[in-house]
Design a protein around this motif. Structure first.
Motif, PDB file in Angstrom:
ATOM      1  N   MET A   1       0.867  -1.176  -0.220  1.00 49.16           N
ATOM      2  CA  MET A   1       0.162   0.200  -0.197  1.00 49.16           C
ATOM      3  C   MET A   1       1.649   1.999   0.757  1.00 49.16           C
ATOM      4  O   MET A   1       1.741   1.099   0.972  1.00 49.16           O
ATOM      5  CB  MET A   1      -0.981  -0.043   1.266  1.00 49.16           C
ATOM      6  CG  MET A   1      -2.134   1.122   1.007  1.00 49.16           C
ATOM      7  SD  MET A   1      -3.452   0.592   2.851  1.00 49.16           S
ATOM      8  CE  MET A   1      -2.280  -0.881   3.922  1.00 49.16           C
ATOM      9  N   ASP A   2       0.845   1.965  -1.061  1.00 55.30           N
ATOM     10  CA  ASP A   2       1.689   3.396  -1.167  1.00 55.30           C
ATOM     11  C   ASP A   2       1.050   4.587   0.284  1.00 55.30           C
ATOM     12  O   ASP A   2      -0.176   3.544   1.106  1.00 55.30           O
ATOM     13  CB  ASP A   2       1.513   4.083  -2.472  1.00 55.30           C
ATOM     14  CG  ASP A   2      -0.045   4.745  -2.716  1.00 55.30           C
ATOM     15  OD1 ASP A   2      -1.112   4.915  -1.684  1.00 55.30           O
ATOM     16  OD2 ASP A   2      -0.192   4.973  -3.647  1.00 55.30           O
ATOM     17  N   ALA A   3       1.643   5.619   0.084  1.00 56.91           N
ATOM     18  CA  ALA A   3       1.235   6.408   1.315  1.00 56.91           C
ATOM     19  C   ALA A   3       0.381   6.425   1.215  1.00 56.91           C
ATOM     20  O   ALA A   3      -0.460   7.745   1.949  1.00 56.91           O
ATOM     21  CB  ALA A   3       1.805   7.629   1.360  1.00 56.91           C
ATOM     22  N   ASP A   4      -0.585   6.569  -0.128  1.00 56.50           N
ATOM     23  CA  ASP A   4      -2.213   7.251   0.145  1.00 56.50           C
ATOM     24  C   ASP A   4      -3.255   6.024   0.129  1.00 56.50           C
ATOM     25  O   ASP A   4      -4.197   6.129  -0.305  1.00 56.50           O
ATOM     26  CB  ASP A   4      -2.003   8.080  -1.671  1.00 56.50           C
ATOM     27  CG  ASP A   4      -1.668   9.034  -1.857  1.00 56.50           C
ATOM     28  OD1 ASP A   4      -1.406   9.875  -0.571  1.00 56.50           O
ATOM     29  OD2 ASP A   4      -1.142   9.810  -2.384  1.00 56.50           O
ATOM     30  N   GLY A   5      -2.979   4.547   0.297  1.00 59.07           N
ATOM     31  CA  GLY A   5      -3.100   3.809   0.805  1.00 59.07           C
ATOM     32  C   GLY A   5      -3.817   3.450  -0.576  1.00 59.07           C
ATOM     33  O   GLY A   5      -4.442   2.238  -0.522  1.00 59.07           O
ATOM     34  N   TYR A   6      -3.370   3.583  -1.874  1.00 63.98           N
ATOM     35  CA  TYR A   6      -3.476   2.079  -2.963  1.00 63.98           C
ATOM     36  C   TYR A   6      -2.624   1.088  -2.996  1.00 63.98           C
ATOM     37  O   TYR A   6      -1.146   1.763  -3.033  1.00 63.98           O
ATOM     38  CB  TYR A   6      -3.235   3.187  -4.754  1.00 63.98           C
ATOM     39  CG  TYR A   6      -4.007   4.728  -4.753  1.00 63.98           C
ATOM     40  CD1 TYR A   6      -5.576   4.665  -4.548  1.00 63.98           C
ATOM     41  CD2 TYR A   6      -4.290   6.231  -3.611  1.00 63.98           C
ATOM     42  CE1 TYR A   6      -6.271   5.863  -4.724  1.00 63.98           C
ATOM     43  CE2 TYR A   6      -5.388   6.767  -3.621  1.00 63.98           C
ATOM     44  CZ  TYR A   6      -6.068   6.697  -4.451  1.00 63.98           C
ATOM     45  OH  TYR A   6      -6.860   7.575  -4.112  1.00 63.98           O
ATOM     46  N   PRO A   7      -3.196   0.522  -3.715  1.00 62.62           N
ATOM     47  CA  PRO A   7      -2.122  -0.816  -3.848  1.00 62.62           C
ATOM     48  C   PRO A   7      -1.465  -0.785  -4.850  1.00 62.62           C
ATOM     49  O   PRO A   7      -1.823  -0.449  -5.849  1.00 62.62           O
ATOM     50  CB  PRO A   7      -3.679  -1.788  -4.319  1.00 62.62           C
ATOM     51  CG  PRO A   7      -4.995  -1.139  -4.610  1.00 62.62           C
ATOM     52  CD  PRO A   7      -3.974   0.082  -4.064  1.00 62.62           C
ATOM     53  N   GLN A   8       0.166  -0.991  -4.708  1.00 67.33           N
ATOM     54  CA  GLN A   8       0.967  -1.391  -5.873  1.00 67.33           C
ATOM     55  C   GLN A   8       1.598  -2.820  -5.749  1.00 67.33           C
ATOM     56  O   GLN A   8       2.097  -3.430  -5.107  1.00 67.33           O
ATOM     57  CB  GLN A   8       2.034   0.192  -5.386  1.00 67.33           C
ATOM     58  CG  GLN A   8       1.643   1.332  -5.274  1.00 67.33           C
ATOM     59  CD  GLN A   8       0.885   2.109  -6.982  1.00 67.33           C
ATOM     60  OE1 GLN A   8       1.759   1.353  -7.633  1.00 67.33           O
ATOM     61  NE2 GLN A   8      -0.117   2.100  -6.614  1.00 67.33           N
ATOM     62  N   ILE A   9       1.695  -3.303  -7.131  1.00 65.22           N
ATOM     63  CA  ILE A   9       2.506  -4.764  -7.346  1.00 65.22           C
ATOM     64  C   ILE A   9       4.314  -4.019  -6.507  1.00 65.22           C
ATOM     65  O   ILE A   9       4.246  -3.087  -6.734  1.00 65.22           O
ATOM     66  CB  ILE A   9       2.813  -4.536  -8.300  1.00 65.22           C
ATOM     67  CG1 ILE A   9       1.198  -5.292  -9.307  1.00 65.22           C
ATOM     68  CG2 ILE A   9       3.530  -5.769  -8.595  1.00 65.22           C
ATOM     69  CD1 ILE A   9       0.711  -6.466  -8.530  1.00 65.22           C
ATOM     70  N   GLY A  10       4.505  -5.487  -5.647  1.00 63.95           N
ATOM     71  CA  GLY A  10       6.089  -4.866  -5.113  1.00 63.95           C
ATOM     72  C   GLY A  10       6.029  -6.124  -3.976  1.00 63.95           C
ATOM     73  O   GLY A  10       4.374  -6.133  -2.939  1.00 63.95           O
ATOM     74  N   GLY A  11       7.118  -5.299  -3.108  1.00 66.71           N
ATOM     75  CA  GLY A  11       7.112  -6.509  -1.818  1.00 66.71           C
ATOM     76  C   GLY A  11       8.204  -7.778  -2.366  1.00 66.71           C
ATOM     77  O   GLY A  11       8.490  -8.055  -2.724  1.00 66.71           O
TER      78      GLY A  11
END
Length: 122
Positions: free
Chosen positions: A51-61
């Motif tokens: 989850m990015d700083a704004d709460g949106y999902p992003q592929i990765g980790g």
């Protein structure tokens, strides 16, 4: 000799009939917030999302740093707590188990064809 040949044929038939079930067991999960522009698809090739700083999902980790992890039909949610809970999880086919780890807040879960199971205490 005839019984041995018949036994081999039976084994081959069992293996061939099991192939569609194995292919269908791959689970694909869509995680969205606020609609399609902010969607990610988790599958065997991309099993982690953050989850990015704004709460949106992003592929990765990776195994030690993720908010969502999909492995073997189990979606693990770890500290997925968005302010307004507009994050939704969708599974088009197959059974889905959601394992909750830590504090989680999700807007909705939709499993179109299959069973849904929750585990954990988050």
């Amino acid at each position: 000799m005839d019984k041995r040949l018949l036994g081999i044929l039976v084994i081959l038939l069992v293996m061939i009939t099991a192939l569609p079930a194995l292919a269908a067991s791959a689970t694909e999960v869509i995680i969205a917030r606020g609609g399609n522009p902010y969607s990610v698809v988790l599958d065997e090739e991309h099993p982690y999302a953050q989850m990015d700083a704004d709460g949106y999902p992003q592929i990765g980790g990776d195994e030690n740093d993720y908010h969502w992890k999909l492995y073997g039909g189990v979606l693990t949610l770890r500290q997925c707590n968005t302010d307004n809970a507009h994050v939704s999880i969708q599974c088009e086919s197959g059974d889905l188990t959601i394992d909750l780890v830590g504090d989680n807040k999700i807007g909705s879960v939709n499993v179109k064809a299959g069973a849904l199971t929750f585990t954990g205490a988050g």
